[in-house]
Design a protein around this motif. Structure first.
Motif, PDB file in Angstrom:
ATOM      1  N   ALA A  92      26.555 -12.586  46.013  1.00 56.94           N
ATOM      2  CA  ALA A  92      26.204 -13.996  45.830  1.00 56.94           C
ATOM      3  C   ALA A  92      25.618 -14.230  44.443  1.00 56.94           C
ATOM      4  O   ALA A  92      25.920 -15.243  43.804  1.00 56.94           O
ATOM      5  CB  ALA A  92      25.223 -14.441  46.911  1.00 56.94           C
ATOM      6  N   LEU A  93      24.793 -13.305  43.963  1.00 57.63           N
ATOM      7  CA  LEU A  93      24.229 -13.439  42.618  1.00 57.63           C
ATOM      8  C   LEU A  93      25.313 -13.384  41.542  1.00 57.63           C
ATOM      9  O   LEU A  93      25.279 -14.149  40.579  1.00 57.63           O
ATOM     10  CB  LEU A  93      23.189 -12.350  42.360  1.00 57.63           C
ATOM     11  N   GLU A  94      26.277 -12.475  41.707  1.00 57.33           N
ATOM     12  CA  GLU A  94      27.392 -12.395  40.754  1.00 57.33           C
ATOM     13  C   GLU A  94      28.183 -13.695  40.755  1.00 57.33           C
ATOM     14  O   GLU A  94      28.523 -14.235  39.703  1.00 57.33           O
ATOM     15  CB  GLU A  94      28.321 -11.235  41.109  1.00 57.33           C
ATOM     16  N   THR A  95      28.468 -14.197  41.954  1.00 58.04           N
ATOM     17  CA  THR A  95      29.218 -15.451  42.087  1.00 58.04           C
ATOM     18  C   THR A  95      28.445 -16.597  41.460  1.00 58.04           C
ATOM     19  O   THR A  95      29.004 -17.415  40.724  1.00 58.04           O
ATOM     20  CB  THR A  95      29.513 -15.734  43.580  1.00 58.04           C
ATOM     21  N   LEU A  96      27.145 -16.661  41.737  1.00 63.77           N
ATOM     22  CA  LEU A  96      26.298 -17.715  41.180  1.00 63.77           C
ATOM     23  C   LEU A  96      26.268 -17.643  39.653  1.00 63.77           C
ATOM     24  O   LEU A  96      26.330 -18.671  38.976  1.00 63.77           O
ATOM     25  CB  LEU A  96      24.883 -17.602  41.754  1.00 63.77           C
ATOM     26  N   SER A  97      26.190 -16.453  39.107  1.00 62.35           N
ATOM     27  CA  SER A  97      26.184 -16.286  37.652  1.00 62.35           C
ATOM     28  C   SER A  97      27.469 -16.818  37.030  1.00 62.35           C
ATOM     29  O   SER A  97      27.431 -17.526  36.019  1.00 62.35           O
ATOM     30  CB  SER A  97      26.031 -14.813  37.276  1.00 62.35           C
ATOM     31  N   ARG A 107      37.090 -21.798  43.139  1.00 63.34           N
ATOM     32  CA  ARG A 107      36.887 -20.539  43.858  1.00 63.34           C
ATOM     33  C   ARG A 107      37.870 -19.484  43.358  1.00 63.34           C
ATOM     34  O   ARG A 107      37.504 -18.325  43.140  1.00 63.34           O
ATOM     35  CB  ARG A 107      37.064 -20.756  45.368  1.00 63.34           C
ATOM     36  N   MET A 108      39.121 -19.879  43.144  1.00 62.93           N
ATOM     37  CA  MET A 108      40.137 -18.910  42.707  1.00 62.93           C
ATOM     38  C   MET A 108      39.817 -18.354  41.319  1.00 62.93           C
ATOM     39  O   MET A 108      40.049 -17.171  41.050  1.00 62.93           O
ATOM     40  CB  MET A 108      41.522 -19.546  42.736  1.00 62.93           C
ATOM     41  N   GLU A 109      39.262 -19.187  40.444  1.00 65.06           N
ATOM     42  CA  GLU A 109      38.866 -18.711  39.113  1.00 65.06           C
ATOM     43  C   GLU A 109      37.706 -17.719  39.218  1.00 65.06           C
ATOM     44  O   GLU A 109      37.672 -16.716  38.505  1.00 65.06           O
ATOM     45  CB  GLU A 109      38.493 -19.889  38.215  1.00 65.06           C
ATOM     46  N   LEU A 113      37.769 -13.638  38.205  1.00 64.53           N
ATOM     47  CA  LEU A 113      36.781 -12.973  37.357  1.00 64.53           C
ATOM     48  C   LEU A 113      36.088 -11.820  38.076  1.00 64.53           C
ATOM     49  O   LEU A 113      35.831 -10.773  37.480  1.00 64.53           O
ATOM     50  CB  LEU A 113      35.740 -13.979  36.864  1.00 64.53           C
ATOM     51  N   ARG A 114      35.762 -12.014  39.352  1.00 64.68           N
ATOM     52  CA  ARG A 114      35.071 -10.966  40.122  1.00 64.68           C
ATOM     53  C   ARG A 114      36.021  -9.896  40.617  1.00 64.68           C
ATOM     54  O   ARG A 114      35.612  -8.769  40.868  1.00 64.68           O
ATOM     55  CB  ARG A 114      34.349 -11.580  41.336  1.00 64.68           C
TER      56      ARG A 114
END
Length: 184
Positions: A92-97, A107-109, A113-114
């Motif tokens: 969640a932190l990675e996504t939030l960053s 979401r797909m972008e 990246l992740r």
């Protein structure tokens, strides 16, 4: 109404409201110009800090909130029972960053990246009101665009997105290949 009375009323409004209060709402209540509200609140913030009051006024974008001082946490926590809010997972932190730095983003972008699915992380962030839908992309399927909220700024103690560390600060690796942060 003199400035001292206006300050007193604003302090009462911030206290009773609890949540961040928009400057435009204060303007409406007091029937004065918004730029005057901002100037008075800036004076109040300086007064609270100069006098080392137990409370402070925090600004988040165009809203203000009365809060306790972070340096008093140890004493306040002795009195209050800590809440059992779940912390954010690394995913969640990675996504939030990614959302914070690349917003507005789909979401797909984020997943590109992740390199992994992000549905659950994004749902968690939306539920915690750190991320919100800010629009739709004008292409097939009209995917949702996500961006951060004022709660995000408040959670991380930021006044605005401009206070986020620059991405260049995260690019230096130490001898073990770990990220080495450099802040001025």
């Amino acid at each position: 109404m003199d400035k001292r009375e206006i300050k007193s009323i604003i302090e009462g409004l911030l206290f009773i409201w609890g949540e961040p209060l928009l400057a435009s709402d204060i303007t409406e209540v007091l029937d004065i110009k918004e730029n005057e509200v901002h100037l008075i609140l800036k004076e109040m913030m300086n007064d609270f800090n100069y006098n080392r009051r137990g409370l402070q006024i925090k600004q988040t974008n165009n809203s203000y909130q009365l809060t306790t001082r972070a340096e008093h946490f140890d004493w306040i926590s002795k009195l209050c029972t800590p809440r059992n809010d779940k912390k954010l997972s690394n995913a969640a932190l990675e996504t939030l960053s990614i959302i914070a730095y690349k917003q507005p983003i789909t979401r797909m972008e984020v997943e590109a990246l992740r390199g992994v699915k992000c549905d659950r992380s994004i749902n968690t962030l939306v539920q915690k009101e750190l991320v919100k839908e800010v629009g739709r992309l004008d292409k097939t399927g009209r995917p949702i665009l996500y961006g951060t909220t004022d709660d995000f700024l408040q959670y991380f103690g930021l006044t605005s997105l401009e206070q986020l560390p620059q991405l260049e600060d995260f690019t230096k690796l130490d001898e073990d290949g770990q990220l080495e942060l450099e802040f001025d």
